[in-house]
Scaffold this motif. Structure first.
Motif, PDB file in Angstrom:
ATOM      1  N   SER A  26       0.886   7.885  -1.912  1.00  0.00           N
ATOM      2  CA  SER A  26       1.475   6.546  -1.836  1.00  0.00           C
ATOM      3  C   SER A  26       2.777   6.572  -1.047  1.00  0.00           C
ATOM      4  O   SER A  26       3.036   5.685  -0.216  1.00  0.00           O
ATOM      5  N   LEU A  27       3.604   7.597  -1.289  1.00  0.00           N
ATOM      6  CA  LEU A  27       4.856   7.726  -0.537  1.00  0.00           C
ATOM      7  C   LEU A  27       4.573   7.923   0.950  1.00  0.00           C
ATOM      8  O   LEU A  27       5.242   7.325   1.804  1.00  0.00           O
ATOM      9  N   ALA A  28       3.572   8.740   1.260  1.00  0.00           N
ATOM     10  CA  ALA A  28       3.208   8.984   2.666  1.00  0.00           C
ATOM     11  C   ALA A  28       2.769   7.693   3.348  1.00  0.00           C
ATOM     12  O   ALA A  28       3.127   7.429   4.509  1.00  0.00           O
ATOM     13  N   ARG A  29       2.004   6.873   2.628  1.00  0.00           N
ATOM     14  CA  ARG A  29       1.567   5.588   3.205  1.00  0.00           C
ATOM     15  C   ARG A  29       2.754   4.677   3.470  1.00  0.00           C
ATOM     16  O   ARG A  29       2.813   3.996   4.500  1.00  0.00           O
ATOM     17  N   LYS A  30       3.705   4.658   2.546  1.00  0.00           N
ATOM     18  CA  LYS A  30       4.885   3.805   2.720  1.00  0.00           C
ATOM     19  C   LYS A  30       5.735   4.285   3.897  1.00  0.00           C
ATOM     20  O   LYS A  30       6.231   3.483   4.691  1.00  0.00           O
ATOM     21  N   LEU A  31       5.907   5.590   4.011  1.00  0.00           N
ATOM     22  CA  LEU A  31       6.738   6.142   5.085  1.00  0.00           C
ATOM     23  C   LEU A  31       6.125   5.915   6.463  1.00  0.00           C
ATOM     24  O   LEU A  31       6.856   5.773   7.461  1.00  0.00           O
ATOM     25  N   THR A  32       4.810   5.891   6.533  1.00  0.00           N
ATOM     26  CA  THR A  32       4.134   5.747   7.831  1.00  0.00           C
ATOM     27  C   THR A  32       3.714   4.307   8.123  1.00  0.00           C
ATOM     28  O   THR A  32       3.116   4.041   9.168  1.00  0.00           O
ATOM     29  N   SER A  33       4.019   3.387   7.209  1.00  0.00           N
ATOM     30  CA  SER A  33       3.664   1.985   7.429  1.00  0.00           C
ATOM     31  C   SER A  33       4.640   1.333   8.400  1.00  0.00           C
ATOM     32  O   SER A  33       5.718   1.885   8.685  1.00  0.00           O
ATOM     33  N   THR A  34       4.290   0.175   8.890  1.00  0.00           N
ATOM     34  CA  THR A  34       5.147  -0.529   9.853  1.00  0.00           C
ATOM     35  C   THR A  34       6.480  -0.951   9.239  1.00  0.00           C
ATOM     36  O   THR A  34       7.507  -0.951   9.923  1.00  0.00           O
ATOM     37  N   GLN A  35       6.474  -1.320   7.963  1.00  0.00           N
ATOM     38  CA  GLN A  35       7.714  -1.752   7.318  1.00  0.00           C
ATOM     39  C   GLN A  35       8.545  -0.589   6.803  1.00  0.00           C
ATOM     40  O   GLN A  35       9.720  -0.747   6.494  1.00  0.00           O
ATOM     41  N   GLY A  36       7.943   0.609   6.724  1.00  0.00           N
ATOM     42  CA  GLY A  36       8.671   1.777   6.252  1.00  0.00           C
ATOM     43  C   GLY A  36       8.927   1.731   4.755  1.00  0.00           C
ATOM     44  O   GLY A  36       8.572   0.762   4.068  1.00  0.00           O
ATOM     45  N   GLY A  39      11.138  -1.233   3.469  1.00  0.00           N
ATOM     46  CA  GLY A  39      10.527  -2.566   3.473  1.00  0.00           C
ATOM     47  C   GLY A  39       9.345  -2.698   2.538  1.00  0.00           C
ATOM     48  O   GLY A  39       8.732  -3.769   2.455  1.00  0.00           O
ATOM     49  N   SER A  40       9.021  -1.646   1.827  1.00  0.00           N
ATOM     50  CA  SER A  40       7.856  -1.684   0.937  1.00  0.00           C
ATOM     51  C   SER A  40       8.238  -2.194  -0.447  1.00  0.00           C
ATOM     52  O   SER A  40       9.398  -2.153  -0.853  1.00  0.00           O
ATOM     53  N   VAL A  41       7.232  -2.680  -1.143  1.00  0.00           N
ATOM     54  CA  VAL A  41       7.417  -3.176  -2.507  1.00  0.00           C
ATOM     55  C   VAL A  41       6.433  -2.461  -3.421  1.00  0.00           C
ATOM     56  O   VAL A  41       5.247  -2.340  -3.100  1.00  0.00           O
ATOM     57  N   THR A  42       6.932  -1.962  -4.551  1.00  0.00           N
ATOM     58  CA  THR A  42       6.093  -1.266  -5.514  1.00  0.00           C
ATOM     59  C   THR A  42       6.099  -2.032  -6.828  1.00  0.00           C
ATOM     60  O   THR A  42       7.155  -2.201  -7.442  1.00  0.00           O
ATOM     61  N   THR A  43       4.939  -2.497  -7.236  1.00  0.00           N
ATOM     62  CA  THR A  43       4.804  -3.233  -8.495  1.00  0.00           C
ATOM     63  C   THR A  43       4.191  -2.320  -9.541  1.00  0.00           C
ATOM     64  O   THR A  43       3.117  -1.755  -9.326  1.00  0.00           O
ATOM     65  N   ILE A  44       4.859  -2.178 -10.658  1.00  0.00           N
ATOM     66  CA  ILE A  44       4.414  -1.226 -11.685  1.00  0.00           C
ATOM     67  C   ILE A  44       3.341  -1.828 -12.588  1.00  0.00           C
ATOM     68  O   ILE A  44       2.268  -1.248 -12.764  1.00  0.00           O
ATOM     69  N   LEU A 119      16.550   4.014   1.036  1.00  0.00           N
ATOM     70  CA  LEU A 119      15.959   5.279   0.632  1.00  0.00           C
ATOM     71  C   LEU A 119      14.937   5.128  -0.486  1.00  0.00           C
ATOM     72  O   LEU A 119      14.476   6.121  -1.047  1.00  0.00           O
ATOM     73  N   THR A 120      14.593   3.902  -0.807  1.00  0.00           N
ATOM     74  CA  THR A 120      13.625   3.685  -1.863  1.00  0.00           C
ATOM     75  C   THR A 120      12.865   2.400  -1.633  1.00  0.00           C
ATOM     76  O   THR A 120      13.300   1.529  -0.864  1.00  0.00           O
ATOM     77  N   LEU A 186       7.291   9.771  -7.217  1.00  0.00           N
ATOM     78  CA  LEU A 186       7.589   9.683  -5.787  1.00  0.00           C
ATOM     79  C   LEU A 186       7.089   8.399  -5.144  1.00  0.00           C
ATOM     80  O   LEU A 186       7.616   7.980  -4.115  1.00  0.00           O
ATOM     81  N   TYR A 187       6.076   7.775  -5.726  1.00  0.00           N
ATOM     82  CA  TYR A 187       5.551   6.542  -5.149  1.00  0.00           C
ATOM     83  C   TYR A 187       6.611   5.438  -5.098  1.00  0.00           C
ATOM     84  O   TYR A 187       6.511   4.494  -4.311  1.00  0.00           O
ATOM     85  N   GLN A 188       7.644   5.572  -5.918  1.00  0.00           N
ATOM     86  CA  GLN A 188       8.716   4.582  -5.932  1.00  0.00           C
ATOM     87  C   GLN A 188       9.771   4.843  -4.857  1.00  0.00           C
ATOM     88  O   GLN A 188      10.503   3.941  -4.480  1.00  0.00           O
ATOM     89  N   GLY A 189       9.865   6.076  -4.391  1.00  0.00           N
ATOM     90  CA  GLY A 189      10.870   6.417  -3.392  1.00  0.00           C
ATOM     91  C   GLY A 189      11.670   7.651  -3.788  1.00  0.00           C
ATOM     92  O   GLY A 189      11.466   8.224  -4.861  1.00  0.00           O
ATOM     93  N   PHE A 190      12.586   8.041  -2.925  1.00  0.00           N
ATOM     94  CA  PHE A 190      13.333   9.276  -3.138  1.00  0.00           C
ATOM     95  C   PHE A 190      14.337   9.178  -4.281  1.00  0.00           C
ATOM     96  O   PHE A 190      14.621  10.166  -4.953  1.00  0.00           O
TER      97      PHE A 190
END
Length: 238
Positions: A26-36, A39-44, A119-120, A186-190
């Motif tokens: 999930s973190l890899a997808r967020k890092l390589t996405s267009t919004q980075g 710019g990503s949102v994680t809903t628990i 960073l998150t 990690l899916y939430q960020g660093f």
């Protein structure tokens, strides 16, 4: 003959170990996405069905099934004749209520700083509808996390590791447990990785010193409940 290493890996891979793998992806997808990542949102806690009653049933089923690996871990520990102090006593409540002030408030501050630094991911604790049962489900979800993480990632992980490697030091057990806890966040960020690693150090140390997991479950449940239910009150300031 029982294989304790196999029991450890099996419990981890049907629970938080699998979560750790999905978290890294999930973190890899967020890092390589267009919004980075920034710019990503994680809903628990997300809806599992459009129909309210079906969503409620689905949420309860999801929470219940997530606790099966916890029961498996407790079963193996009972076979080992190992007690982890799960049933709370008065002192557990005192420690459990105090820990959120020590861990929770700095954790929120770390998230806010990391969010401003990009960073998150932006965390949305819940997107469930405004139903009568929503607070109940969120409290149960918080309790599920408390039981699942503290019993599996701390108590079961530590006790099994000591059986498998009797020569391992307490410091090594605590650090490894903390790294494991951090990995499935990690899916939430660093910032979630760092915050949960520090939380793991504190919780792991307390468990190794006291042999009781109850105060950790109480603290974890309180922190998650506060975040899940209190989020709408502070969302506008983040």
């Amino acid at each position: 003959m029982r294989k304790h290493s196999q029991e450890l890996w099996l419990v981890l891979m049907v629970s938080l170990g699998a979560s750790a793998i999905y978290s890294v992806l999930s973190l890899a997808r967020k890092l390589t996405s267009t919004q980075g990542l920034a710019g990503s949102v994680t809903t628990i806690n997300q809806p599992l069905a459009k129909t309210p009653w079906l969503d409620l049933v689905s949420q309860l089923a999801s929470i219940s099934l997530a606790l099966v690996p916890v029961l498996l871990a407790l079963y193996f520990l009972r076979m080992d004749k190992i007690k982890i102090g799960l049933m709370p006593v008065k002192r557990d409540w005192i420690i459990g209520i105090s820990l959120p002030l020590i861990i929770g408030i700095p954790g929120i501050a770390l998230y806010v700083v990391a969010l401003n630094l990009g960073l998150t991911s932006r965390i949305v604790p819940s997107s469930l509808g405004d139903y009568w049962w929503t607070p109940v489900v969120l409290v149960l979800a918080a309790l599920r996390s408390g039981l699942q993480e503290e019993i599996i990632a701390v108590a079961f992980f530590a006790k099994k590791l000591k059986i498998i490697r009797p020569e391992i030091t307490i410091i090594s057990v605590v650090v490894l447990s903390s790294l494991f806890r951090a990995s499935y966040h990690l899916y939430q960020g660093f910032s979630a990785f760092l915050g949960n690693f520090v939380m793991g150090l504190v919780f792991g140390y307390l468990f190794m010193r006291t042999g009781r997991v109850a105060p950790l479950v109480i603290a974890h449940t309180i922190m998650n409940t506060a975040v899940f239910i209190g989020f709408p009150l502070v969302a506008g300031f983040l």
